[in-house]
Design an enzyme around this catalytic site. Structure first.
Site, PDB file in Angstrom:
ATOM      1  N   TYR A  98      24.440  34.244  16.463  1.00  0.00           N
ATOM      2  CA  TYR A  98      24.268  35.106  15.396  1.00  0.00           C
ATOM      3  C   TYR A  98      24.529  36.424  15.570  1.00  0.00           C
ATOM      4  O   TYR A  98      25.107  37.385  14.712  1.00  0.00           O
ATOM      5  CB  TYR A  98      22.994  34.843  14.419  1.00  0.00           C
ATOM      6  CG  TYR A  98      22.718  33.539  13.836  1.00  0.00           C
ATOM      7  CD1 TYR A  98      23.072  33.654  12.441  1.00  0.00           C
ATOM      8  CD2 TYR A  98      22.335  32.649  14.607  1.00  0.00           C
ATOM      9  CE1 TYR A  98      23.032  32.509  11.730  1.00  0.00           C
ATOM     10  CE2 TYR A  98      22.114  31.404  13.794  1.00  0.00           C
ATOM     11  CZ  TYR A  98      22.511  31.352  12.371  1.00  0.00           C
ATOM     12  OH  TYR A  98      22.299  29.992  11.607  1.00  0.00           O
ATOM     13  N   GLU A 140      16.909  25.865  11.228  1.00  0.00           N
ATOM     14  CA  GLU A 140      17.442  25.248  12.577  1.00  0.00           C
ATOM     15  C   GLU A 140      16.300  25.016  13.713  1.00  0.00           C
ATOM     16  O   GLU A 140      16.394  23.933  14.290  1.00  0.00           O
ATOM     17  CB  GLU A 140      18.707  26.091  13.100  1.00  0.00           C
ATOM     18  CG  GLU A 140      19.919  26.200  11.991  1.00  0.00           C
ATOM     19  CD  GLU A 140      20.852  27.484  12.562  1.00  0.00           C
ATOM     20  OE1 GLU A 140      20.856  27.839  13.438  1.00  0.00           O
ATOM     21  OE2 GLU A 140      21.593  27.529  11.396  1.00  0.00           O
TER      22      GLU A 140
END
Length: 402
Positions: A98, A140
């Protein structure tokens, strides 16, 4: 939640950034892949990149999420986030990635918008990005924890036990563990990722639905060979599997993921598919048979012709085992075969579908097909929340189905 200051900035700049995001995302991917070529080779699907699908999906996700953040009356983006998070988990995405996306995405935003990206604008859209990223990461982490693995550790080797030709362009692969140990459990409708090494050394990944009811010793996927279509390249992974993988070969696959799963309630079930979109539906139907359900089940499938249909006989056999199930086929070409009560010529007519008002409806097939069916069902007053769908590849339909 955004800060009050950032909320106002995002609300004011959303039209400009939303309007430019189609220019921002291709530049972002170009910058990121130039700095990290391994991501293009070994993580992102090159076919989706070449067709522009991934760029449109990212643009849609960011625009929808930002809109929701600044609209007090907007529903929570749970469906959007769940679909993305499950796809990320099936790819083994980890938190550090990310950071990479953030760096090159914001470089692209500045490159496209220039001086319009003031310090306040940069700060506000940074909040948007990390709000979405942290929401996804939370989901997640739970997905990884529920599977009993560390983040990203989703890959394993399996053996092809049987290869079965299902139609001229579709092949089913029955998979088992290398040592005969039980395979991880899954829910009807979920998929696994398959990663293959291509001739140029790239490790490309594609998701395939598990096309049978959950079993401890075997999984099955059904793969359609994808040729070039409307300027999009041929499917690298699917065609590799068709040409190179046979009984006894090994495959690298992920744990099962996916949020299109059959609910365990008592509502009527309607399964609507087209082409290779039958695969999650066959898995759901197989599960309903194995659990001896008494739910009302309606199965509708559209295809080019009976000869091109994968799992045609299996679909009929499964429906025949359910006392409250019916099956209707729509074919573009049925040759000299006459139309019958269960077979119609042409494309699906949503007005003719037998859909109980309280049904849970599951869709899978090409995007225009699903959009057409969904709009038709909503026009018949089927609640949008009761209509669930699966997408093979990036989800470009976020706004229409959100």
């Amino acid at each position: 939640m955004l800060s009050a200051k950032s909320t106002e900035v995002v609300r004011a700049t959303l039209p400009a950034i939303g309007g430019a995001i189609g220019d921002i995302t291709p530049l972002f991917y170009g910058k990121m892949f130039a700095a990290h070529p391994e991501l293009e080779k070994d993580l992102f699907n090159r076919g989706n990149q070449a067709a522009g699908d991934q760029q449109r999906a990212l643009a849609g996700a960011i625009a929808v999420y930002a809109t929701i953040l600044v609209d007090e009356n907007a529903p929570a983006p749970s469906a959007l986030l769940s679909r993305i998070a499950n796809k990320h988990a099936s790819l083994g995405i980890t938190e550090d990635q990310y950071e990479i996306v953030y760096k090159y995405l914001f470089e692209a935003i500045v490159a496209v918008l220039g001086e319009a990206v003031t310090a306040d604008v940069a700060e506000a859209w940074t909040e948007v990005y990390w709000a979405m990223a942290n929401d996804l990461l939370e989901i997640e982490r739970k997905l990884y924890a529920d599977a009993g693995v560390e983040p990203g550790q989703v890959w394993q080797q399996v053996v092809v036990r049987r290869r079965v030709q299902e139609s001229p362009d579709t092949v089913a692969f029955v998979l088992g563990s290398r040592d005969g140990a039980p395979l991880p459990d899954f829910r009807p409708g979920q998929y696994i990722s398959v990663q293959v090494e291509l001739a140029d050394g790239a490790h490309q990944i594609r998701q395939y639905s598990l096309s049978r009811a959950p079993m401890h010793d075997e999984w099955r996927i059904t793969v359609k060979a994808i040729g070039e279509l409307a300027g999009a390249p041929a499917g690298e992974v699917s065609n590799f599997l068709h040409h190179n993988v046979f009984d006894g070969d090994e495959l690298r696959v992920s744990l099962p993921y996916g949020d299109l799963v059959l609910d365990e309630g008592t509502d009527p079930v309607v399964l609507v598919s087209a082409g290779i979109g039958c695969t999650p539906m066959v898995g759901m139907l197989d599960h309903l048979v194995s659990t001896t359900t008494d739910r009302t089940v309606r199965v509708v499938h559209a295809d080019r012709s009976p000869a091109r249909q994968a799992h045609r006989r299996e679909l009929q056999e499964l429906v025949d085992q359910l006392p409250s199930a019916t099956l209707h086929h729509w074919y573009e070409d049925i040759g000299t075969r006459p139309s019958t009560d269960g077979v119609s010529l042409g494309r699906i007519d949503v007005a003719e579908l037998d859909v109980p008002a309280d049904a849970q409806v599951y869709l899978c097939g090409p995007m225009p097909f699903m959009e057409f069916v969904r709009e038709g069902l909503i026009g018949r007053n089927i609640p949008a929340d009761n209509i669930h769908y699966e997408v093979f590849g990036p989800d470009k339909w976020l706004v229409a189905a959100g």
